[in-house]
Design a protein around this motif. Structure first.
Motif, mmCIF file in Angstrom:
data_model
loop_
_atom_site.group_PDB
_atom_site.id
_atom_site.type_symbol
_atom_site.label_atom_id
_atom_site.label_comp_id
_atom_site.label_asym_id
_atom_site.label_seq_id
_atom_site.Cartn_x
_atom_site.Cartn_y
_atom_site.Cartn_z
ATOM 1 N N ASP A 27 41.419 37.300 4.716
ATOM 2 C CA ASP A 27 41.030 38.307 5.697
ATOM 3 C C ASP A 27 39.698 37.895 6.276
ATOM 4 O O ASP A 27 38.885 37.281 5.596
ATOM 5 N N HIS A 28 39.475 38.250 7.526
ATOM 6 C CA HIS A 28 38.204 37.951 8.182
ATOM 7 C C HIS A 28 37.481 39.238 8.502
ATOM 8 O O HIS A 28 38.079 40.201 8.930
ATOM 9 N N GLY A 29 36.188 39.228 8.366
ATOM 10 C CA GLY A 29 35.380 40.341 8.849
ATOM 11 C C GLY A 29 34.261 39.802 9.700
ATOM 12 O O GLY A 29 33.644 38.805 9.345
ATOM 13 N N HIS A 30 34.027 40.427 10.822
ATOM 14 C CA HIS A 30 32.961 39.994 11.721
ATOM 15 C C HIS A 30 31.987 41.131 11.900
ATOM 16 O O HIS A 30 32.378 42.272 12.016
ATOM 17 N N SER A 31 30.734 40.789 11.964
ATOM 18 C CA SER A 31 29.750 41.846 12.195
ATOM 19 C C SER A 31 28.526 41.305 12.874
ATOM 20 O O SER A 31 28.150 40.166 12.693
ATOM 21 N N HIS A 32 27.918 42.166 13.661
ATOM 22 C CA HIS A 32 26.586 41.880 14.200
ATOM 23 C C HIS A 32 25.566 42.668 13.404
ATOM 24 O O HIS A 32 24.412 42.734 13.781
ATOM 25 N N GLY A 33 26.015 43.308 12.314
ATOM 26 C CA GLY A 33 25.087 44.051 11.471
ATOM 27 C C GLY A 33 24.298 45.042 12.281
ATOM 28 O O GLY A 33 24.839 45.941 12.886
ATOM 29 N N HIS A 34 22.993 44.862 12.308
ATOM 30 C CA HIS A 34 22.118 45.762 13.051
ATOM 31 C C HIS A 34 21.772 45.182 14.410
ATOM 32 O O HIS A 34 20.709 45.394 14.938
ATOM 33 N N THR A 279 17.746 31.498 17.335
ATOM 34 C CA THR A 279 16.311 31.357 17.584
ATOM 35 C C THR A 279 15.607 31.564 16.249
ATOM 36 O O THR A 279 16.259 31.784 15.234
ATOM 37 N N GLY A 280 14.283 31.528 16.259
ATOM 38 C CA GLY A 280 13.541 31.696 15.016
ATOM 39 C C GLY A 280 13.737 33.050 14.376
ATOM 40 O O GLY A 280 13.486 33.219 13.176
ATOM 41 N N GLU A 281 14.189 34.043 15.154
ATOM 42 C CA GLU A 281 14.340 35.403 14.616
ATOM 43 C C GLU A 281 15.791 35.831 14.446
ATOM 44 O O GLU A 281 16.055 36.880 13.869
ATOM 45 N N ARG A 282 16.745 35.060 14.975
ATOM 46 C CA ARG A 282 18.146 35.479 14.950
ATOM 47 C C ARG A 282 18.961 34.554 14.067
ATOM 48 O O ARG A 282 19.218 33.406 14.426
ATOM 49 N N HIS A 283 19.360 35.063 12.900
ATOM 50 C CA HIS A 283 20.049 34.254 11.898
ATOM 51 C C HIS A 283 21.522 34.652 11.782
ATOM 52 O O HIS A 283 21.875 35.817 11.946
ATOM 53 N N LEU A 284 22.362 33.673 11.477
ATOM 54 C CA LEU A 284 23.801 33.892 11.353
ATOM 55 C C LEU A 284 24.318 33.264 10.067
ATOM 56 O O LEU A 284 23.748 32.276 9.584
ATOM 57 N N VAL A 285 25.427 33.814 9.561
ATOM 58 C CA VAL A 285 26.025 33.311 8.326
ATOM 59 C C VAL A 285 27.546 33.373 8.431
ATOM 60 O O VAL A 285 28.105 34.308 9.004
ATOM 61 N N THR A 286 28.218 32.350 7.894
ATOM 62 C CA THR A 286 29.654 32.437 7.623
ATOM 63 C C THR A 286 29.832 32.146 6.134
ATOM 64 O O THR A 286 29.093 31.330 5.564
ATOM 65 N N LEU A 287 30.804 32.794 5.514
ATOM 66 C CA LEU A 287 31.041 32.574 4.088
ATOM 67 C C LEU A 287 32.426 33.047 3.692
ATOM 68 O O LEU A 287 33.057 33.848 4.396
ATOM 69 N N HIS A 288 32.895 32.538 2.550
ATOM 70 C CA HIS A 288 34.139 32.989 1.929
ATOM 71 C C HIS A 288 33.764 33.791 0.688
ATOM 72 O O HIS A 288 32.795 33.442 -0.004
ATOM 73 N N VAL A 289 34.539 34.822 0.381
ATOM 74 C CA VAL A 289 34.308 35.584 -0.851
ATOM 75 C C VAL A 289 35.630 35.894 -1.534
ATOM 76 O O VAL A 289 36.654 36.098 -0.875
ATOM 77 N N ALA A 303 30.406 45.671 2.560
ATOM 78 C CA ALA A 303 29.362 45.562 1.533
ATOM 79 C C ALA A 303 28.561 44.272 1.695
ATOM 80 O O ALA A 303 27.327 44.265 1.575
ATOM 81 N N VAL A 304 29.254 43.174 1.990
ATOM 82 C CA VAL A 304 28.572 41.887 2.182
ATOM 83 C C VAL A 304 27.670 41.935 3.410
ATOM 84 O O VAL A 304 26.518 41.487 3.378
ATOM 85 N N GLN A 305 28.176 42.510 4.498
ATOM 86 C CA GLN A 305 27.386 42.599 5.724
ATOM 87 C C GLN A 305 26.124 43.428 5.524
ATOM 88 O O GLN A 305 25.044 43.059 5.994
ATOM 89 N N HIS A 316 24.327 38.642 12.181
ATOM 90 C CA HIS A 316 25.735 38.376 12.472
ATOM 91 C C HIS A 316 26.333 37.647 11.276
ATOM 92 O O HIS A 316 25.891 36.557 10.929
ATOM 93 N N ALA A 317 27.333 38.260 10.639
ATOM 94 C CA ALA A 317 27.979 37.645 9.484
ATOM 95 C C ALA A 317 29.476 37.593 9.701
ATOM 96 O O ALA A 317 30.087 38.581 10.116
ATOM 97 N N THR A 318 30.075 36.447 9.449
ATOM 98 C CA THR A 318 31.519 36.299 9.476
ATOM 99 C C THR A 318 31.976 36.078 8.044
ATOM 100 O O THR A 318 31.573 35.101 7.409
ATOM 101 N N VAL A 319 32.781 37.004 7.538
ATOM 102 C CA VAL A 319 33.176 37.000 6.125
ATOM 103 C C VAL A 319 34.669 36.753 6.009
ATOM 104 O O VAL A 319 35.470 37.472 6.618
ATOM 105 N N GLN A 320 35.060 35.744 5.256
ATOM 106 C CA GLN A 320 36.470 35.477 4.984
ATOM 107 C C GLN A 320 36.765 35.891 3.556
ATOM 108 O O GLN A 320 36.201 35.340 2.617
ATOM 109 N N VAL A 321 37.641 36.883 3.402
ATOM 110 C CA VAL A 321 38.003 37.401 2.078
ATOM 111 C C VAL A 321 39.264 36.698 1.602
ATOM 112 O O VAL A 321 40.259 36.636 2.326
ATOM 113 N N GLU A 322 39.236 36.158 0.386
ATOM 114 C CA GLU A 322 40.346 35.372 -0.147
ATOM 115 C C GLU A 322 40.837 35.973 -1.454
ATOM 116 O O GLU A 322 40.071 36.072 -2.425
ATOM 117 N N GLU A 323 42.095 36.371 -1.451
ATOM 118 C CA GLU A 323 42.690 36.907 -2.674
ATOM 119 C C GLU A 323 43.091 35.788 -3.620
ATOM 120 O O GLU A 323 43.184 35.976 -4.828
#
Length: 343
Positions: A27-34, A279-289, A303-305, A316-323
């Motif tokens: 499963d994928h989850g995308h977020s811009h968080g705050h 940029t120096g203030e805008r960070h992004l992450v991709t990960l599997h969980v 919860a991860v976001q 901005h976090a892109t989360v791939q959930v793996e069963e």
């Protein structure tokens, strides 16, 4: 096999559960968080930073002309070095202003993160320009040590004082800006270098007027060049790190993995973590969980976001959930590094 991917900043906040991916346990989850509040904060900083740089540009350009004329009339290398620095500053500040201006443009299909990276390019070019100026000052100073040039101390002093006044105005204008912004910091460092150059020119003029000792002019020029180099290296190093998609300063992939596994009950394991900055203030992450037993995918993603936004300022976090077992472990690019992070 499913892979993480990104939505550009224009897309609304959303979580996804793709049926075809669930067939493979993904499963994928995308977020811009705050990102909405962050975007407003960025916009406010962008407007004020652009205005500050615009004022500094106007002041620097005006006194650049005065210093060039004064340096030629007096014959002072210290004054010409400072004038040369101000020529670079005028170009650098103009580049910085344009980067912020065009950086406000919205994202497009071809540039899914927009034009914000122009600020980092501007910072990198400014840092490189400072290196070139410092090198020219060193070479010219060595030539002057070998063949001293007479300097008109009185003209040098008057022009240097006027230049210092202009630099102080620019410094005060830029000092209240967003110091986390590499582009603004690069512009600020240019002006600080100018201030030091003006102070050195004033000191050299005073020594020449009092003692007639001409070598003080190239000597103090070298000191200013060394200080310029130190600041330039910091800007080049930081901007190059971002351009190379380096992990954000103050963050390690191992820290993200450990933090999520220890503090997010919904997560059993985190891996394939990639973090970088726009940029120096805008960070992004991709990960599997891998989720904890019985926890729905959408709860894991949320919860991860939340944790990434709270602990690491990740917008901005892109989360791939793996069963199931992650099929990418041995095939993804940079697999060795990721296996190390898996622990």
């Amino acid at each position: 096999m499913a892979h993480s991917h990104h939505d550009h900043d224009g897309h609304p906040h959303r979580n996804h559960d793709h049926g075809h991916e669930r067939d493979h346990g993904h499963d994928h989850g995308h977020s811009h968080g705050h990102s909405h509040s962050h975007a407003g904060h960025d916009h406010l900083h962008g407007v004020t930073d652009q205005r500050r740089i615009g004022w500094a540009l106007a002041v620097t350009a005006a006194f650049m002309v005065i210093e060039i004329v004064g340096g030629l009339l007096s014959g002072s290398l210290a004054l010409l070095a400072d004038a040369g620095h101000m020529v670079s500053d005028t170009a650098a500040l103009g580049f910085s202003w344009a980067a912020i201006h065009y950086g406000k443009r919205p994202a497009t299909a071809r540039l899914s993160y927009g034009y914000k990276r122009l600020e980092i390019l501007a910072a990198f070019v400014n840092g490189c320009a400072l290196f070139v100026i410092a090198a020219w000052i060193f070479v010219e100073a060595i030539i002057r040590f070998a063949s001293p040039v007479p300097v008109i101390g009185k003209t040098m002093l008057v022009v240097a004082i006027a230049g210092l006044a202009a630099n102080v105005v620019s410094f005060l204008v830029l000092h209240g800006g967003n110091r986390e912004n590499l582009n603004l910091r690069g512009a600020w460092l240019h002006v600080v270098g100018d201030m030091l150059g003006s102070v050195a020119a004033i000191a050299a003029a005073c020594v020449i007027l009092a003692t007639g000792w001409m070598p003080i002019d190239p000597l103090l020029s070298i000191l200013v060049a060394a200080i310029i180099l130190k600041g330039a290296w910091g800007i080049i190093k930081s901007s190059a790190h971002i351009l190379l998609e380096g992990t954000p300063e103050g963050v390690t992939l191992a820290d993200i993995k450990a933090d999520l596994e220890q503090n997010v009950a919904e997560v059993r394991d985190a891996h394939h973590i990639h973090a970088w900055s726009i940029t120096g203030e805008r960070h992004l992450v991709t990960l599997h969980v891998h989720p904890s037993p019985g926890v729905p995918s959408h709860e894991v993603v949320a919860a991860v976001q939340r944790r990434l936004a709270l602990s690491f300022n990740i917008e901005h976090a892109t989360v791939q959930v793996e069963e199931e077992i992650c099929v990418d472990v041995h095939t993804s690019q940079g697999g060795d590094a990721q296996r190390t992070i898996r622990g």
